[in-house]
Design an enzyme around this catalytic site. Structure first.
Site, PDB file in Angstrom:
ATOM      1  N   GLY A  99       0.740  -1.250   0.000  1.00 50.56           N
ATOM      2  CA  GLY A  99       0.000   0.000   0.000  1.00 50.56           C
ATOM      3  C   GLY A  99       0.769   1.298   0.000  1.00 50.56           C
TER       4      GLY A  99
ATOM      5  N   GLY B 200       2.833   2.650  -2.268  1.00 49.75           N
ATOM      6  CA  GLY B 200       3.167   3.213  -3.571  1.00 49.75           C
ATOM      7  C   GLY B 200       2.351   4.444  -3.923  1.00 49.75           C
TER       8      GLY B 200
ATOM      9  CB  CYS C  25      -0.483   1.445  -4.358  1.00 47.40           C
ATOM     10  SG  CYS C  25      -1.229   0.020  -3.534  1.00 47.40           S
TER      11      CYS C  25
END
Length: 349
Positions: A184, A186, A189
């Site tokens: 999570g 990124g 993301c």
């Protein structure tokens, strides 16, 4: 239901405390690393920064541009068999590129075709492989890693993603040489938003590195770095490798479409679980799932070499602030201090 009350940290929550140093210039810092991998027995030498296996980032062009700096690229999985084999055969330094794959049957079949062409054992053109899924906690994923290890014992296997010590240990014991850490963090993301699942990246790095190193394994911190200082913090927290996506976005060598908006040039950049990626490769978002990535426009930034120099310069400078002559010493000389503010932004970011 169980609640953990111990504070977990992200890059924005800490700074590295400076220490006395005998280094007079950052040019004296060696930012390369040497590793010997637990299962493959292969010796690695290079700068342990890896371009992410996203189709806009993990391109053959990026790999060619990063190779002179001794960085690596995890190639995206959407090239043809002949493209992969030809590229890997041309690599003088085999650690310059990872072959990337998921665990679907189509991914496995394609991988076997590549390996049949590339050869096996010490003479194989392909020596580094990244087995990549969003959720590395499934039994099927662990079994897949073990299966690849059994069939191709010579390969250096990077596998992930996970964020906890116990799963890091299980993947290493199942055959992974490098465990990819991050769920999570990124920039494109949306897993945390869509599922509520995740773990602050710096704490994940610290905990997973501790678990991996106890088994003579390694970790790759994947996601969450937005500045060279974050890369330094990841290494300071114990990461052996750092994978970057958004920091390499927007360059000539990337695969994103270049567009013009309001007189400026931009490139499309999206997560591999985004609607854009699934429409491109899977005919759309399947009915049983939701997209867990987004598409953005990032400013066009020219050749990637300038960004590489900026990142490496920042890491070298961090080493001089704590007296680390070599990158391998950085984690031993890092003391993090918790902060409530990173930057003075009175004149903007």
């Amino acid at each position: 239901m169980r609640l953990e009350t111990e504070v977990k940290l992200d890059f924005k929550d800490v700074l590295i405390r400076p220490k006395r140093s005998t280094l007079s210039t950052r040019s004296n810092v060696d930012i390369s690393r040497e590793f010997r991998f637990r299962h493959a027995g292969v010796e690695y030498h290079g700068v342990p920064i890896v371009a992410a296996n996203m189709d806009t980032i993990g391109t053959l062009e990026i790999a060619r541009a990063l190779e002179p700096f001794e960085l690596s690229t995890a190639l995206h999985k959407h090239y043809g068999v002949d493209d992969y084999v030809g590229f890997f055969r041309g690599l003088a330094r085999k650690s310059a590129a990872f072959y990337s794959m998921g665990i679907a049957r189509s991914d496995e079949d394609k991988f076997h075709k590549v390996m049949a062409e590339a050869g096996t054992g010490a003479d194989s053109a392909v020596r580094y492989v990244c087995i990549d899924v969003a959720n590395g906690y499934t039994e099927g994923f662990v079994k897949f890693v073990a299966k690849v290890r059994e069939r191709y014992p010579h390969l250096v296997i990077m596998a992930g993603n996970v964020v906890t010590g116990e799963m890091t240990e299980e993947l290493i014991l199942s055959g992974a040489d490098i465990v990819k850490v991050g769920i999570g963090p990124g920039s494109v993301c949306t897993t945390r938003k869509m599922t509520g699942v995740g773990y602050p990246q710096l704490s994940a790095i610290i905990e997973c590195a501790d678990a991996a190193h106890g088994l003579e394994g390694h970790i790759c911190a994947d996601g969450g770095c937005t500045t060279p200082g974050d890369v330094a913090k990841a290494f300071g927290g114990g990461a052996d490798f750092v994978m970057l996506g958004g920091m390499f976005a927007g360059h000539d060598e990337c695969g994103g479409e270049t567009v013009e908006r309001d007189g400026g040039k931009f490139q499309r950049f999206y997560g591999m679980s985004s609607k854009a990626a699934m429409e491109k490769y899977a005919g759309g978002v399947a009915q049983y799932r939701a997209a867990e990535g987004k598409e953005v426009l990032v400013p066009y930034r020219g050749p990637v070499a300038g960004t590489v120099q900026e990142i490496l310069g920042g890491v070298r400078s961090a080493c001089t602030y704590v007296g680390a002559r070599r990158l391998r010493e950085l984690s031993k000389r890092t003391t993090f201090v918790r902060v409530t503010q990173q930057l003075n932004e009175v004149f903007g970011k």
